[in-house]
Write an enzyme that holds these catalytic residues in place. Structure first.
Site, PDB file in Angstrom:
ATOM      1  N   LYS A   1     -29.680 -64.408 -10.583  1.00 59.53           N
ATOM      2  CA  LYS A   1     -28.600 -64.699 -11.516  1.00 59.53           C
ATOM      3  C   LYS A   1     -28.797 -66.069 -12.135  1.00 59.53           C
ATOM      4  O   LYS A   1     -29.094 -67.055 -11.439  1.00 59.53           O
ATOM      5  CB  LYS A   1     -27.249 -64.637 -10.797  1.00 59.53           C
ATOM      6  CG  LYS A   1     -26.853 -63.240 -10.354  1.00 59.53           C
ATOM      7  CD  LYS A   1     -26.481 -62.357 -11.531  1.00 59.53           C
ATOM      8  CE  LYS A   1     -25.969 -61.008 -11.103  1.00 59.53           C
ATOM      9  NZ  LYS A   1     -25.544 -60.162 -12.238  1.00 59.53           N
TER      10      LYS A   1
ATOM     11  N   LYS B   1     -25.820 -48.262 -14.994  1.00 67.25           N
ATOM     12  CA  LYS B   1     -24.973 -48.234 -13.806  1.00 67.25           C
ATOM     13  C   LYS B   1     -24.096 -46.991 -13.882  1.00 67.25           C
ATOM     14  O   LYS B   1     -23.500 -46.705 -14.927  1.00 67.25           O
ATOM     15  CB  LYS B   1     -24.116 -49.501 -13.725  1.00 67.25           C
ATOM     16  CG  LYS B   1     -24.971 -50.762 -13.645  1.00 67.25           C
ATOM     17  CD  LYS B   1     -24.141 -52.026 -13.637  1.00 67.25           C
ATOM     18  CE  LYS B   1     -25.049 -53.265 -13.563  1.00 67.25           C
ATOM     19  NZ  LYS B   1     -24.293 -54.528 -13.592  1.00 67.25           N
TER      20      LYS B   1
END
Length: 333
Positions: A113, A221
């Site tokens: 991240k 997703k």
């Protein structure tokens, strides 16, 4: 637009098998230290409804459609029995990287991240350098969650490319911005592929990013796209390679992600489905975590004792059940 399902179960049927849990995180992820989820038990198995609290009901309706598919319809036939997964490193200080990586065991790919609010590019570079030092041969991909603008993204990815980035996920928030970042990196000969995540799952038209030539691959997703079958259709129509990722799910949601990854005709990249390792505990006794860089396909069932131990407070349970009632009303065809 809200999702629709041909014959959604009655609300009473969903409520009868509903459990709301709050699971503690090992490290802060998306700004939270506890992940709340509403689990649904249906005739085909368990489904997970866990859109983040800030999401509106229309967007959340796709998550409910995915949970209903898992619990009431089941998944398509798999083409593979195991799915390679990456480790995920949140926006932690560089000195915590080895601790985070240790929870994942052996992996061949790591997602890091970046662009965290309150941090800067030096923080990102240090975190990525720590990953590279710990895993010299691993593929490293970064995820900015749309946190940069175009000039900053180009500067950052040009600098970070030195460690050998596999791809950059959603460096900027818009599709036009993704296309511009991709164009500038190519013109400069910077070998970083661009992956679209939010520009697929949060768009009313998830195929627009492919038509715009704004990405080299898609991150898909299950829950935000409305289920495994709809995600498969989107990938097929887009004609781009796909990486299956999680939405910080319990093992119930990870099972749906594995079903998607196992059903894709091609799976060229490790998937972001190892995120159960970021939880202190799960709601099954044998969580879906990576073993030697992959997760084997198997069905899961929530454990009654763990559901009770991690049951959300009465106030949060009421909040989730009220949300379920509102969102269910949007699913009628």
């Amino acid at each position: 637009m809200p999702a629709s399902t041909p014959h959604p179960p009655a609300l009473e049927e969903l409520l009868a098998g509903a459990h709301v849990v709050s699971l503690p995180m090992r490290v802060k992820f998306r700004g939270i230290m506890e992940r709340e989820s509403l689990l649904l038990r249906g005739p085909a198995g368990w489904g997970e409804f866990c859109p983040f609290p800030e999401y509106g009901d229309a967007e959340a309706s796709r998550w409910l459609a995915a949970a209903i598919e898992a619990g009431w319809e089941g998944f398509p036939a798999p083409l593979r029995s195991a799915v390679p997964v990456n480790a995920t490193v949140p926006a932690v200080p560089a000195d915590r990287v080895p601790e985070v990586l240790a929870r994942f065991g052996r992996v061949d790919a790591v997602k890091v991240k970046v662009a965290e609010r309150g941090q800067n590019l030096d923080d990102d570079a240090a975190r990525i350098a720590a990953v590279r030092a710990a895993l010299p041969d691993a593929a490293i991909r970064v995820d900015a969650n749309g946190g940069w603008d175009v000039p900053v993204a180009v500067e950052a990815l040009t600098r970070l490319a030195g460690v050998g980035l596999e791809y950059a996920e959603q460096p900027v928030p818009t599709i036009d911005g993704l296309a511009e970042v991709r164009r500038r990196l190519r013109a400069a000969g910077t070998p970083v592929l661009i992956a679209a995540d939010e520009s697929v799952r949060k768009e009313s038209d998830p195929l627009r990013v492919a038509r715009a030539g704004a990405a080299d691959l898609l991150v898909v997703k299950v829950a935000p796209l409305g289920g495994v079958r709809r995600a498969l259709d989107i990938v097929a129509q887009a004609g781009l390679p796909a990486v299956v990722s999680s939405a910080l799910d319990t093992s119930v949601g990870i099972r749906a992600g594995l079903a998607l990854a196992a059903a894709l005709p091609e799976l060229p990249y490790a998937c972001g489905l190892g995120t159960v390792s970021l939880f202190e505990s799960d709601i099954i006794t044998d969580p879906l975590v990576a073993d030697d860089g992959a997760i084997r396909l198997r069905d899961v069932s929530a454990d009654a004792g763990l559901l009770e131990r991690y049951a959300a407070s009465p106030e949060r349970r009421d909040w989730w059940l009220a949300r379920l009632r509102r969102v269910h009303a949007l699913l009628a065809p």
